[in-house]
Each structure stands twice: as structure tokens, then as C-alpha cells.
Design a protein around this motif. Structure first.
Motif, PDB file in Angstrom:
ATOM      1  N   GLU A 140     -12.468  57.751  36.030  1.00 18.06           N
ATOM      2  CA  GLU A 140     -12.892  57.616  37.417  1.00 18.06           C
ATOM      3  C   GLU A 140     -12.144  56.507  38.136  1.00 18.06           C
ATOM      4  N   LYS A 141     -11.671  55.469  37.390  1.00 12.91           N
ATOM      5  CA  LYS A 141     -11.018  54.327  38.005  1.00 12.91           C
ATOM      6  C   LYS A 141      -9.505  54.515  38.146  1.00 12.91           C
ATOM      7  N   ARG A 142      -9.018  55.549  37.518  1.00 12.18           N
ATOM      8  CA  ARG A 142      -7.569  55.762  37.538  1.00 12.18           C
ATOM      9  C   ARG A 142      -7.181  56.872  38.502  1.00 12.18           C
ATOM     10  N   LYS A 143      -5.988  56.815  38.970  1.00 12.57           N
ATOM     11  CA  LYS A 143      -5.405  57.904  39.754  1.00 12.57           C
ATOM     12  C   LYS A 143      -4.336  58.564  38.903  1.00 12.57           C
ATOM     13  N   ALA A 144      -4.055  59.787  39.249  1.00 10.42           N
ATOM     14  CA  ALA A 144      -3.020  60.487  38.489  1.00 10.42           C
ATOM     15  C   ALA A 144      -1.675  59.770  38.628  1.00 10.42           C
ATOM     16  N   LYS A 145      -1.018  59.473  37.483  1.00 15.22           N
ATOM     17  CA  LYS A 145       0.263  58.759  37.488  1.00 15.22           C
ATOM     18  C   LYS A 145       1.423  59.762  37.389  1.00 15.22           C
ATOM     19  N   SER A 146       2.561  59.231  37.057  1.00 16.30           N
ATOM     20  CA  SER A 146       3.763  60.065  37.107  1.00 16.30           C
ATOM     21  C   SER A 146       3.659  61.286  36.215  1.00 16.30           C
ATOM     22  N   ILE A 147       4.011  62.430  36.731  1.00 12.05           N
ATOM     23  CA  ILE A 147       3.960  63.700  35.993  1.00 12.05           C
ATOM     24  C   ILE A 147       5.377  64.279  35.967  1.00 12.05           C
ATOM     25  N   GLN A 148       5.615  65.032  34.971  1.00 12.93           N
ATOM     26  CA  GLN A 148       6.965  65.550  34.732  1.00 12.93           C
ATOM     27  C   GLN A 148       7.561  66.186  35.982  1.00 12.93           C
ATOM     28  N   LYS A 149       8.777  65.748  36.320  1.00  8.48           N
ATOM     29  CA  LYS A 149       9.471  66.201  37.522  1.00  8.48           C
ATOM     30  C   LYS A 149      10.449  67.334  37.205  1.00  8.48           C
ATOM     31  N   GLN A 150      10.967  67.927  38.287  1.00 11.65           N
ATOM     32  CA  GLN A 150      12.024  68.931  38.227  1.00 11.65           C
ATOM     33  C   GLN A 150      11.725  70.066  37.243  1.00 11.65           C
ATOM     34  N   ILE A 151      10.491  70.664  37.353  1.00 17.71           N
ATOM     35  CA  ILE A 151      10.129  71.787  36.478  1.00 17.71           C
ATOM     36  C   ILE A 151      10.534  73.091  37.154  1.00 17.71           C
ATOM     37  N   ASP A 152      11.117  73.958  36.397  1.00 20.21           N
ATOM     38  CA  ASP A 152      11.496  75.255  36.962  1.00 20.21           C
ATOM     39  C   ASP A 152      10.236  76.111  37.046  1.00 20.21           C
ATOM     40  N   PHE A 153       9.428  75.857  38.076  1.00 18.08           N
ATOM     41  CA  PHE A 153       8.076  76.434  38.148  1.00 18.08           C
ATOM     42  C   PHE A 153       8.083  77.951  38.266  1.00 18.08           C
ATOM     43  N   TYR A 154       8.894  78.455  39.163  1.00 23.36           N
ATOM     44  CA  TYR A 154       8.820  79.900  39.405  1.00 23.36           C
ATOM     45  C   TYR A 154       9.186  80.709  38.160  1.00 23.36           C
ATOM     46  N   SER A 155      10.160  80.214  37.409  1.00 21.62           N
ATOM     47  CA  SER A 155      10.519  80.890  36.169  1.00 21.62           C
ATOM     48  C   SER A 155       9.367  80.860  35.180  1.00 21.62           C
ATOM     49  N   SER A 175     -10.527  65.545  40.665  1.00 23.85           N
ATOM     50  CA  SER A 175     -11.556  64.700  41.253  1.00 23.85           C
ATOM     51  C   SER A 175     -11.418  64.569  42.764  1.00 23.85           C
ATOM     52  N   SER A 176     -10.247  64.897  43.316  1.00 24.34           N
ATOM     53  CA  SER A 176     -10.061  64.752  44.756  1.00 24.34           C
ATOM     54  C   SER A 176      -8.983  65.699  45.260  1.00 24.34           C
ATOM     55  N   HIS A 177      -9.023  65.931  46.572  1.00 22.96           N
ATOM     56  CA  HIS A 177      -8.025  66.755  47.251  1.00 22.96           C
ATOM     57  C   HIS A 177      -6.628  66.148  47.075  1.00 22.96           C
ATOM     58  N   SER A 178      -6.510  64.834  47.253  1.00 27.88           N
ATOM     59  CA  SER A 178      -5.201  64.179  47.197  1.00 27.88           C
ATOM     60  C   SER A 178      -4.594  64.238  45.802  1.00 27.88           C
ATOM     61  N   ALA A 179      -5.430  64.047  44.770  1.00 25.36           N
ATOM     62  CA  ALA A 179      -4.918  64.114  43.395  1.00 25.36           C
ATOM     63  C   ALA A 179      -4.378  65.505  43.085  1.00 25.36           C
ATOM     64  N   PHE A 180      -5.118  66.522  43.522  1.00 20.63           N
ATOM     65  CA  PHE A 180      -4.693  67.912  43.299  1.00 20.63           C
ATOM     66  C   PHE A 180      -3.354  68.172  43.993  1.00 20.63           C
ATOM     67  N   THR A 181      -3.240  67.750  45.256  1.00 22.77           N
ATOM     68  CA  THR A 181      -2.014  67.985  46.018  1.00 22.77           C
ATOM     69  C   THR A 181      -0.816  67.310  45.356  1.00 22.77           C
ATOM     70  N   THR A 182      -1.008  66.070  44.899  1.00 23.72           N
ATOM     71  CA  THR A 182       0.075  65.322  44.244  1.00 23.72           C
ATOM     72  C   THR A 182       0.545  66.029  42.981  1.00 23.72           C
ATOM     73  N   VAL A 183      -0.415  66.432  42.148  1.00 21.18           N
ATOM     74  CA  VAL A 183      -0.057  67.089  40.881  1.00 21.18           C
ATOM     75  C   VAL A 183       0.547  68.460  41.133  1.00 21.18           C
ATOM     76  N   PHE A 184      -0.005  69.196  42.099  1.00 23.86           N
ATOM     77  CA  PHE A 184       0.506  70.540  42.409  1.00 23.86           C
ATOM     78  C   PHE A 184       1.988  70.463  42.806  1.00 23.86           C
ATOM     79  N   LYS A 185       2.326  69.491  43.677  1.00 23.93           N
ATOM     80  CA  LYS A 185       3.710  69.363  44.130  1.00 23.93           C
ATOM     81  C   LYS A 185       4.618  68.930  42.989  1.00 23.93           C
ATOM     82  N   SER A 186       4.117  68.088  42.090  1.00 24.00           N
ATOM     83  CA  SER A 186       4.943  67.624  40.975  1.00 24.00           C
ATOM     84  C   SER A 186       5.238  68.746  39.986  1.00 24.00           C
ATOM     85  N   VAL A 187       4.309  69.727  39.891  1.00 21.16           N
ATOM     86  CA  VAL A 187       4.507  70.844  38.954  1.00 21.16           C
ATOM     87  C   VAL A 187       5.341  71.958  39.580  1.00 21.16           C
TER      88      VAL A 187
END
Length: 513
Positions: free
Chosen positions: A344-359, A484-496
């Protein structure tokens, strides 16, 4: 008066007490608050041990109906404190399995319920009502449904029905079994069968209108069926009827479920005002229930200690494994509490970048269509990763953990916002160190990236395959995915995916047009 089977009649049982127990049990489905008032008239100090246990179980279930899981756990603790005789342990074991299930600790509930099923034949030789076997098979069936073992779940429901007779309580159990069967049909997309069964249940309940909980629950299922049929108007009518039945009743947990379903319907109907109204109520109820569940887990640690102490005191040779299991569960429970507080006290940190998502998404959809799984390990990626690091465990153990991870990925339990590495390790019968090592080497990512990618792929799949989700707010998608939040979801979604949720939805909408 026909005794409903709440407690087996004996020379030691007061007939008036049995009538009160019958009335208290039936009142659970009329208004749980009435059950508390009825049970106050029973002096448990003057009653046999089995009746004392049954009183505690009715109280515990009443609190569960109200959504007060913490107090429900307190009742189970009281039950274990008073029940020290191994010959009378079936009730306490059954109650403990129910508590685990209500808190979504399915692995622990499954372990106990399966053990009870194996011992069900012993119940008839002791002083228990026959329908205790029916309850045990029903509980095991619901646990099997969580594992998506539909055939085995149906077999357990049939076993449960075979234990029933023509009594008031048995009628309630049979209706509950049919409601579980409806869940199975809906989960297997057998909509026609589900709709037929819901209509049959509704006709039976017309003869017992006082059981408003069962009527509302059945109407909620009816609403879900009509939602799947895209008849949102009819679905909304069903849900509003259900809500009206329990409006002034203490069924907070069911009411929260109906609010969620109503918000989905009003969103599909593009009624923004009513969507916001019911989604806000649903969100408020969710936060309230989540807080109550955390309090309940704290109490569950205490319950585990009592349960372990009882097992040690009984000193039966068959209890050695159970004692070890309870100790492990207690340890995992404490870790889960600590990690949930940290989460609850943490925010989502760096997640793997440059993923070939559509593939990867095309591969993901193909695997879902073929095997109903979410993400499977790719064999060509395993070998390079294994060579980089010496395994902590044997190859056989690694394969076992991987197989269990695949089952976890099929279960959609990763959508639970409280799912932590410690909790997952407990459900897979391993520890956090081994599980983390397997995920790092075979999934090529850490636990947080692994669980977040499962969630995002699942939501992306729903958006691509079910056009109804294209109309949902991003805040609802975040809640659905377990963030846990709209912003966390948006951040992770874009990173994936490399793009934001709104951009992804716009692209899908344009493609469909």
C-alpha cells in the motif's frame, strides 16, 4: 414440526433449543440480524458440545453474510477454544475451511475441505446430522470451481444432494447447490442451461418468498446471464429487483456484488450518471470490505495458533502433517500482512521497457483460444536463462513449480489486488525464494513485472475480444485488473504495450469500425 436437521436430536438436546436453531439458521436467509436475536435465547452453557459448535457456526456465517469477516473469524476462534475433543472436530475444521474461502485463501481452504471429504464416511458413525456431509461436499465443490475443475465440482454437488432429505434446511442446501451449478454453466459459457436452471430456482423460491438472500442471489445470476446475452435492459431490471429485496437487510457482501454488476450495465447502456453513482458505491464498499478482510487476516493468525495448539494437544499421529501445514499457513499469513502493508505504501517502479507487445499479444490470444491459459513459458527462452545462473533447487522441483504457475495463470487469481509473492508461494506449496528464482529464470522478469504483465495481457485480451469493454472507463479496467489506482494501471499499461490505455482503446475502436 419437522426438524430441519440443524442438529441431530438426542436425549440431551432441549427440543426448544432445536427449534431455535432451526429458526436461527433459516433467518440467515431472511435477515442475518434476526439470527443474532434468536441465538441470544439459547444458554449454550447448558447445551451439549455439538450444539455449542453449531451456534458458533451460525453466528460466524451471519457475520460473513454481513461482510464483517473480522467478527466471523472471532467466532471461529471462540469455537476452537471451546472444542478440544478430536471426536468433535469436524465442525471446527469445516468452519475453518469456510473462513479461508471467504478471505480468498483458497489453497488452505481446499486442503481442509478435501481432507473432510476423505473423512466424510466417519461422520455418520458419530453424532452429527447427515447434512454436515452435504455441507462438506458443497464447500469442496466451490473450492474445485476456483480451480476450474468443473467435472469434479459437479460430482461433489451431486454427492452433496445425495445426503439431503425433505427438511427445511436441506431445501436451502439444495437451492445453494443449484446456484453453484449455475456458476459452472456460466463459466463454461453454457448460457441456455444456466438460464433454464435459474428459472427453475426462481419457481422453487416463489413458494418460500421469505428467503430473500437466495432470491436476490438468483436474480443477480439472472442479471449476469442477460448481460452476457447483451440484453442490458433486462439485466438491469434483474439486478434492481435483487437490490430491492435486500435493500434493508444486512447482506453487505451480496449488495456490493450487485452494485458492481449494475455499474457495468449502466456503462454498457451509456448512462453516465447512474454508472458513476453505482460505481462510486461499489468502490466505497470495496474499500470497506478490503479493510475488514485485512483485519480478519490478522485475526486468522490468532486462529491458526489456536488450531495448531488444539492439534498438538490431541496428540494423534495423523496430525503431524496437519501441524506442519498450520505452522506454514501461519507463517505465510504473517508475511502476507507485512507485504500487503508495504504494497500500500509503494508505487509501481520501473517495469521492463521496449516489449514487442503486439507480437506477444497475438501469441497470447492464440494460446487462450487453444488451451484457455494466459501465458505459457517459451521453450526457446528457457535454455539461455538457465545457463546464466546455478539453480537453487532440483530440476524436478523447478518443473513442479512451473506446472503450478501455469495453473495459476489459468485461474485468473492474479487479478486479486492482494496477490503478493508470499501469498502466491503459499498457494503453490513453495517458498518465496524458490518461486522468485523460477520466475526470474523462466519468465525472465521479477515477480512484480510478471504479475503486472499477466494483468495487462488479460485486460488487453478482453478489450480486443469483447467490444463491451471498449465502453468501460479506464478506472474500471484498473479495478478489474487488480491495480490499486487509475494512475498505476496507466503507467504499467504503457510500459507493457508502449501506448496508453486510451490510445489502445481508440485504435481497437477504429479497427472495428
Amino acid at each position: 414440526m419437522v426438524v430441519s436437521g440443524v442438529i441431530l436430536t438426542s436425549a440431551q438436546s432441549n427440543p426448544e433449543t432445536l427449534k431455535l436453531l432451526d429458526k436461527a439458521y433459516q433467518s440467515l436467509y431472511e435477515n442475518p440480524d434476526n439470527a443474532f436475536q434468536i441465538l441470544q435465547n439459547i444458554d449454550v452453557n447448558k447445551e451439549p458440545e455439538l450444539i455449542k459448535q453449531r451456534v458458533q457456526i451460525i453466528l460466524s456465517r451471519a457475520y460473513n453474510f454481513k461482510g464483517d469477516y473480522a467478527k466471523s473469524i472471532d467466532q471461529s476462534i471462540d469455537n476452537l477454544n471451546k472444542n478440544r475433543n478430536e471426536n468433535n472436530s469436524f465442525y471446527s475444521d469445516f468452519a475453518l475451511a469456510q473462513q479461508y474461502q471467504s478471505l480468498r485463501l483458497y489453497k488452505q481452504s481446499i486442503r481442509i475441505s478435501q481432507n473432510l471429504v476423505d473423512k466424510a464416511s466417519k461422520i455418520k458413525s458419530q453424532h452429527y446430522p447427515e447434512n454436515l456431509s452435504a455441507y462438506i461436499y458443497q464447500l469442496n465443490a466451490s473450492n474445485l470451481m476456483v480451480q476450474k475443475k468443473w467435472k469434479e465440482a459437479e460430482e461433489n454437488l451431486n454427492q452433496s444432494n445425495s445426503q439431503l432429505k425433505n427438511t427445511d434446511e436441506d431445501f436451502i442446501i439444495s437451492i445453494e447447490n443449484q446456484i453453484y451449478q449455475t456458476f459452472i454453466y456460466i463459466s463454461q459459457n453454457q448460457i441456455d442451461k444456466a438460464e433454464k436452471l435459474v428459472n427453475e430456482i426462481q419457481k422453487k423460491l416463489e413458494k418460500t418468498p421469505q428467503y430473500v438472500f437466495l432470491r436476490a442471489f438468483n436474480l443477480d445470476n439472472f442479471g449476469r446471464i442477460n448481460f452476457l446475452k447483451k440484453d442490458y435492459v433486462k439485466s438491469t431490471e434483474n439486478l434492481n429487483q435483487a437490490l430491492e429485496l435486500i435493500q434493508n437487510k444486512a447482506y453487505d457482501a451480496l449488495r456490493y456484488r450487485i452494485y458492481e454488476d449494475l455499474s457495468k450495465n449502466y456503462l454498457a447502456l451509456k448512462n453516465e450518471d447512474l454508472y458513476q453513482k453505482y460505481y462510486s458505491i461499489y468502490k466505497e464498499q470495496t474499500d470497506k470490505l478490503d479493510k475488514n478482510k485485512k483485519d480478519a487476516i490478522r485475526n486468522l493468525v490468532k486462529l491458526n495458533e489456536q488450531y495448531e495448539a488444539k492439534r498438538i494437544e490431541n496428540a494423534d499421529r495423523n496430525f503431524i502433517n496437519n501441524i506442519l501445514i498450520i505452522a506454514i499457513v501461519c507463517f505465510v499469513g504473517i508475511l502476507a500482512i507485512v507485504l500487503m502493508n508495504l504494497f500500500e505504501k509503494r508505487k509501481a517502479k520501473s517495469i521492463q521497457k521496449q516489449i514487442d507487445f503486439y507480437s506477444k499479444q497475438q501469441d497470447f490470444i492464440k494460446k487462450i483460444d487453444e488451451s484457455k491459459t494466459v501465458i505459457e513459458p517459451k521453450s526457446e527462452k528457457i535454455e539461455p536463462d538457465i545457463s546464466k545462473k546455478t539453480p537453487l533447487i532440483s530440476k524436478e522441483k523447478e518443473m513442479d513449480i512451473l506446472a503450478r504457475l501455469e495453473e495459476f495463470e489459468k485461474s485468473e487469481m492474479f487479478l486479486n489486488r492482494d496477490m503478493s509473492l508470499a501469498m502466491l508461494a503459499g498457494q503453490l506449496d513453495t517458498n518465496t525464494k524458490y518461486l522468485s528464482d523460477v520466475i526470474n529464470r523462466y519468465k525472465e522478469k521479477n515477480y512484480n513485472n510478471y504479475i503486472n504483465e499477466l494483468r495487462i495481457n488479460y485486460i488487453a485480451y478482453l478489450l480486443k475480444t469483447d467490444s463491451a469493454y471498449l465502453n468501460y472507463k479506464v478506472s474500471y479496467l484498473a479495478e478489474k485488473a487488480g491495480f490499486s489506482s487509475h494512475s498505476a494501471f496507466t503507467t504499467v499499461f504503457k510500459s507493457v504495450t508502449g501506448i496508453s490505455p486510451n490510445t489502445y482503446i481508440q485504435q481497437l475502436t477504429q479497427n472495428k469500425q
